[in-house]
Design an enzyme around this catalytic site. Structure first.
Site, short mmCIF file in Angstrom:
data_model
loop_
_atom_site.label_atom_id
_atom_site.label_comp_id
_atom_site.label_asym_id
_atom_site.label_seq_id
_atom_site.Cartn_x
_atom_site.Cartn_y
_atom_site.Cartn_z
CB CYS A 2 9.68 -2.70 -12.34
SG CYS A 2 9.04 -1.11 -12.92
N GLY A 28 4.39 -4.73 -9.63
CA GLY A 28 3.88 -3.90 -10.71
C GLY A 28 2.71 -4.54 -11.41
CG ASN A 101 12.97 -2.52 -9.65
OD1 ASN A 101 12.17 -1.59 -9.62
ND2 ASN A 101 13.32 -3.19 -8.56
N GLY A 102 13.94 0.48 -11.10
CA GLY A 102 14.60 1.61 -10.47
C GLY A 102 14.30 2.90 -11.20
CE1 TYR A 257 1.98 -1.70 0.40
CE2 TYR A 257 3.44 -1.06 -1.39
CZ TYR A 257 2.17 -1.41 -0.94
OH TYR A 257 1.12 -1.45 -1.81
CB THR A 303 2.27 -5.00 3.65
OG1 THR A 303 1.68 -4.98 2.35
CG2 THR A 303 3.77 -5.11 3.50
CG ASP A 365 -1.41 0.72 6.58
OD1 ASP A 365 -0.97 -0.32 6.03
OD2 ASP A 365 -2.08 1.56 5.98
CG ASP A 366 2.46 -1.10 4.73
OD1 ASP A 366 2.81 -0.07 4.15
OD2 ASP A 366 1.46 -1.77 4.37
#
Length: 502
Positions: A2, A28, A101-102, A257, A303, A365-366
């Site tokens: 987030c 997010g 966030n987490g 990412y 990314t 790709d990442d």
């Protein structure tokens, strides 16, 4: 994953928070929220949707206050109801709002403690509401209207003792100030900065440094693991280390990412780290396929672009943009539910045929997580006329669930689970597949800050930094966070969203 923001200012802060959330939208897209205070009252607006959908002019005019916090959310649990949009609010003591966030890993134990010992009621399935109530209970112990800075830091210290997992937090104590703190391992990022105004210095907290820059704030530092900072109503900044045992072990997937390339996290430039990933990956390709027949390197937007540029340069191969991205489609990785991710891929990308026709193409790709998106993109390359399609991942194989706030819940849903590289390549339709080695990834990131001795690499190696994750816990999150839970809830989520907007 987030995005969070907190600010104390001498002017209205709603527009500053809104601008910062727009910059953090990549963290997010499920819901967004802002709460502000004029010193006495709170004004809150939150709902499902992206920032520009949740906040209209009428809402912004009502968000009047000189301090506030904001949040953008993507759900790791099966529910994306607007009831779980943040910030959360509790009225006692003082009136506290919080954004997080987490992911807390001992949330069941905490819920029981809150109900039986703290006499507090939890109204959602969000661990952020649990965290808010733990903090509120510890602040309540001060039993004083004149809350001191020491009282606040003591409450954070006691909160650290009770909660486990990954957490970067901003909280607003109505009329008093903004609090920010980070878990003792510093798994999720959070920074703070300042700007000079005619009325003095102002401070701001955010998940990434780009959110500070968007409003003219200068980055000061990351909040250190276990550290708390408090910005009082007069814009005085206070700092204190609130845990005895702390060691920086940031999530390495942030650099792969999650974070924007123009961010600086724990003194590491994300963009430069991704360039170094490309160099390391080129070295591995030259070891494993010294006489390669690659004609062109094409990134899977966006990314992976820095890694792909360096990889192509060190291979001595042309770099080309082979996919055009529809900017109005969100990041497929963070969409709640596999059905939504699958439906969005071809709407999101379109191949430029001339860059593929008759060529051996190396897609970069990442990372490769579930493999569904990779499979569809590889097929798009073949449909565009590619002779062969190779794919390189700037990250190692994702084989284990993530428990710290990233949507990698069930090992069985990961394409690399119980498969070797050849089997994965066959499953996604590639002629050849190469993954970054974990040691090379760590070195590419760590070169930006050699003081970091350890990273959370749990989704790659299954080693969990908090040391408290066992099989029972992994089985539990598998049952509530897998794609079948999300897909099965989408109809109800949509209905709830329509009802909320009516």
């Amino acid at each position: 994953m987030c995005g969070i923001i907190g600010i104390v200012s001498r002017q209205s802060v709603a527009q500053i928070i809104y601008d910062g959330l727009l910059v953090l939208q990549h963290r997010g897209q499920d819901s967004a929220g802002i709460v502000v205070s004029d010193g006495k009252k709170l004004c809150l607006r939150k709902d499902n949707g992206q920032v520009s959908d949740v906040f209209h002019t009428s809402h912004m005019l009502q968000l009047v206050g000189n301090m506030g916090i904001g949040h953008v959310r993507y759900p790791t649990a099966g529910c994306s109801s607007s009831a779980e949009a943040q910030p959360f609010y509790v009225n006692s003591p003082y009136g506290i709002t919080l954004a997080h966030n987490g992911n807390l890993t001992n949330v069941d134990k905490l819920k029981q403690e809150l109900y039986e010992s703290d006499l507090r009621h939890i109204n959602t399935e969000s661990d952020s509401e649990v965290l808010l109530n733990v903090l509120a209970h510890e602040l309540h112990k001060s039993s004083s209207l004149n809350l001191s800075v020491d009282d606040i830091f003591t409450a954070v210290t006691e909160t650290h003792k009770r909660i486990e997992g990954a957490y970067a937090v901003v909280a607003m104590l109505t009329g008093k100030g903004i609090l920010g703190f980070r878990d003792p391992h510093g798994i999720r990022p959070v920074v703070y900065g300042k700007r000079d105004t005619d009325d003095g210095v102002e401070y701001m907290i955010a998940s990434e440094s780009v959110a500070l820059q968007a409003s003219g704030f200068e980055l000061i530092s990351d909040i250190k693991p276990g550290e708390a900072i408090y910005i009082d109503a007069d814009n005085n900044l206070h700092r204190k280390q609130c845990t005895e045992n702390h060691a920086l072990s940031p999530c390495i997937f942030e650099y792969v990412y999650l974070a924007r390339p123009d961010s600086i996290i724990d003194d590491i430039y994300v963009y430069k780290a991704r360039l170094r990933m490309g160099v390391k990956l080129s070295e591995k390709i030259l070891r494993e396929m010294p006489n390669h027949d690659i004609d062109v390197v094409i990134p899977i937007p966006d990314t992976s672009r820095p890694a792909a540029i360096e990889l192509a340069y060190h291979l001595g191969v042309k770099f080309r943009e082979g996919f055009i991205k529809n900017r109005y489609i969100g990041r497929t990785f963070i969409m709640p539910g596999q059905k939504l991710r699958e439906q969005s891929v071809r709407r999101k990308l379109n191949a430029i045929d001339i860059e593929f026709k008759g060529k051996t193409v190396l897609l970069v790709d990442d990372s490769i997580v579930r493999g569904t998106t990779s499979k569809q993109i590889i097929q798009m390359a073949r449909d565009a006329g590619a002779k062969k399609v190779y794919i390189a991942s700037a990250a190692p194989a994702v084989r284990y669930p993530n428990v710290y706030g990233i949507d990698m819940p069930a090992a069985e849903e990961l394409v690399a689970n119980n498969r070797n590289d050849k089997e994965i390549a066959e499953r996604i339709g590639a002629d050849w597949l190469v993954y970054q080695d974990l040691d090379d990834l760590i070195d590419a990131v760590q070169k930006g800050n050699r003081d970091i001795k350890e990273f959370d690499c749990s989704c790659f190696n299954g080693k969990y930094i908090t040391k408290t994750i066992d099989g029972d816990y992994l089985n539990k999150i598998k049952s509530i966070r897998n794609d079948s839970a999300k897909d099965g809830s989408e109809e109800n989520v949509s209905a709830a969203g329509l009802h909320n907007n009516a």
